[in-house]
Design a protein around this motif. Structure first.
Motif, PDB file in Angstrom:
ATOM      1  N   PRO A 120      31.497 -41.622   4.945  1.00  0.00           N
ATOM      2  CA  PRO A 120      30.531 -40.532   4.753  1.00  0.00           C
ATOM      3  C   PRO A 120      29.488 -40.559   5.871  1.00  0.00           C
ATOM      4  O   PRO A 120      28.964 -41.618   6.217  1.00  0.00           O
ATOM      5  N   ALA A 126      25.117 -36.361  10.272  1.00  0.00           N
ATOM      6  CA  ALA A 126      25.471 -35.084   9.656  1.00  0.00           C
ATOM      7  C   ALA A 126      24.645 -33.948  10.255  1.00  0.00           C
ATOM      8  O   ALA A 126      25.182 -32.866  10.560  1.00  0.00           O
ATOM      9  N   VAL A 131      26.766 -30.573   9.559  1.00  0.00           N
ATOM     10  CA  VAL A 131      27.574 -30.619   8.340  1.00  0.00           C
ATOM     11  C   VAL A 131      26.730 -31.220   7.218  1.00  0.00           C
ATOM     12  O   VAL A 131      25.712 -31.864   7.473  1.00  0.00           O
ATOM     13  N   PRO A 132      27.138 -31.045   5.967  1.00  0.00           N
ATOM     14  CA  PRO A 132      26.376 -31.624   4.852  1.00  0.00           C
ATOM     15  C   PRO A 132      26.377 -33.159   4.902  1.00  0.00           C
ATOM     16  O   PRO A 132      27.304 -33.776   5.427  1.00  0.00           O
ATOM     17  N   ASN A 134      26.998 -36.892   3.899  1.00  0.00           N
ATOM     18  CA  ASN A 134      28.149 -37.557   3.272  1.00  0.00           C
ATOM     19  C   ASN A 134      29.491 -36.882   3.571  1.00  0.00           C
ATOM     20  O   ASN A 134      30.505 -37.241   2.964  1.00  0.00           O
ATOM     21  N   THR A 135      29.520 -35.926   4.506  1.00  0.00           N
ATOM     22  CA  THR A 135      30.803 -35.385   4.952  1.00  0.00           C
ATOM     23  C   THR A 135      31.621 -36.509   5.571  1.00  0.00           C
ATOM     24  O   THR A 135      31.100 -37.312   6.350  1.00  0.00           O
ATOM     25  N   GLU A 136      32.894 -36.577   5.240  1.00  0.00           N
ATOM     26  CA  GLU A 136      33.733 -37.652   5.772  1.00  0.00           C
ATOM     27  C   GLU A 136      34.036 -37.412   7.250  1.00  0.00           C
ATOM     28  O   GLU A 136      34.569 -36.371   7.628  1.00  0.00           O
ATOM     29  N   ARG A 164      34.290 -35.562  14.322  1.00  0.00           N
ATOM     30  CA  ARG A 164      34.798 -34.725  13.246  1.00  0.00           C
ATOM     31  C   ARG A 164      36.241 -35.122  12.940  1.00  0.00           C
ATOM     32  O   ARG A 164      37.057 -35.288  13.861  1.00  0.00           O
TER      33      ARG A 164
END
Length: 276
Positions: A120, A126, A131-132, A134-136, A164
């Motif tokens: 995350p 992030a 990106v939000p 905790n986005t993997e 990404r």
């Protein structure tokens, strides 16, 4: 090992005894009486040499550890940490003709890959990718250690490069293997996109527990933290890299030219500038 002559402290001085002793030890370290990696006498021995209690010497050692001059290895002793590490031009050395570590740094430091995987994203990563939380994302973690085979060998940098998942999924970037070239070149080949610009943000903070352990620092000693965001030609982030260094032992140096004033510029006299 250098010997320390018996030296008392001045009880009438305004400065606390442990600070007087710290001044003496600091001066001896800076002039080379103890070399990087050399072990200091034990705390009881130093207490006897300076005619003070062991608790006073412990406070001295704690102070010099905060300053980054000493490192304590449990069960082994207290050692001189080493010389100040100079980092030139932040992350610019990764690109152009001098990409990766410069030759003189490569002779003294070794980068070691610690782990590769999907995790995350922390808030600062992030935000950089847009990106939000905790986005993997895919992350490659590493540490940089001195090359010395002596006891002074230590970690001087911990860092991570984030990508990404959609950009590098299933590629060599996700494999736990070191490359024979800078990571940026591997990413360019994998993605077909080119690094064209970057932004560096440097800040000072206290280390995380893991950083303090890896850097062999007290948790109340500041670190320098770099957020490096590399963009492609469309200004889309390709890589977000984090680097953390021991604050007291690291300097960041930037050399640049100052443009000459244009002939038509008129700054007025100094009094106008002062009052303006």
């Amino acid at each position: 090992m250098s010997e320390v002559s018996t030296q008392g402290v001045n009880p009438g001085a305004a400065e606390f005894p442990h600070r007087q002793i710290a001044t003496t030890l600091r001066a001896r370290i800076r002039r080379g009486d103890w070399q990087p990696g050399e072990r200091l006498p034990s705390i009881p021995a130093l207490a006897g040499m300076f005619g003070v209690a062991k608790q006073t010497i412990q406070r001295t050692v704690d102070q010099l550890r905060v300053e980054g001059l000493l490192i304590t290895k449990p069960g082994s002793g207290t050692y001189v940490r080493g010389t100040r590490r100079r980092l030139n031009r932040l992350s610019r050395g990764r690109y152009g003709a001098q990409r990766g570590y410069h030759a003189d740094l490569a002779a003294r430091y070794r980068q070691q890959l610690m782990s590769v995987g999907r995790e995350p994203a922390p808030p600062e990563v992030a935000d950089a990718f847009g990106v939000p939380d905790n986005t993997e994302l895919v992350v490659r973690r590493y540490q940089v250690r001195t090359q010395d085979a002596t006891v002074s060998q230590m970690t001087v940098e911990v860092g991570a490069s984030w990508f990404r998942t959609s950009d590098v999924a299933g590629s060599s970037i996700e494999r736990a293997e070191a490359f024979g070239r800078p990571v940026y070149q591997e990413v360019e080949e994998v993605t077909g996109r080119r690094y064209t610009s970057a932004t560096d943000v440097i800040s000072a903070r206290l280390p995380t527990r893991e950083e303090a352990e890896l850097l062999a620092m007290r948790p109340d000693t500041p670190v320098l933290h770099l957020l490096h965001v590399a963009f492609d030609e469309h200004h889309k982030p390709l890589e977000v890299a984090l680097s953390t260094w021991p604050g007291p032992m690291t300097t960041l140096t930037e050399d640049y030219k100052i443009p000459a004033p244009r002939p038509e510029e008129d700054y007025g006299d100094e009094s106008d500038i002062a009052l303006g």
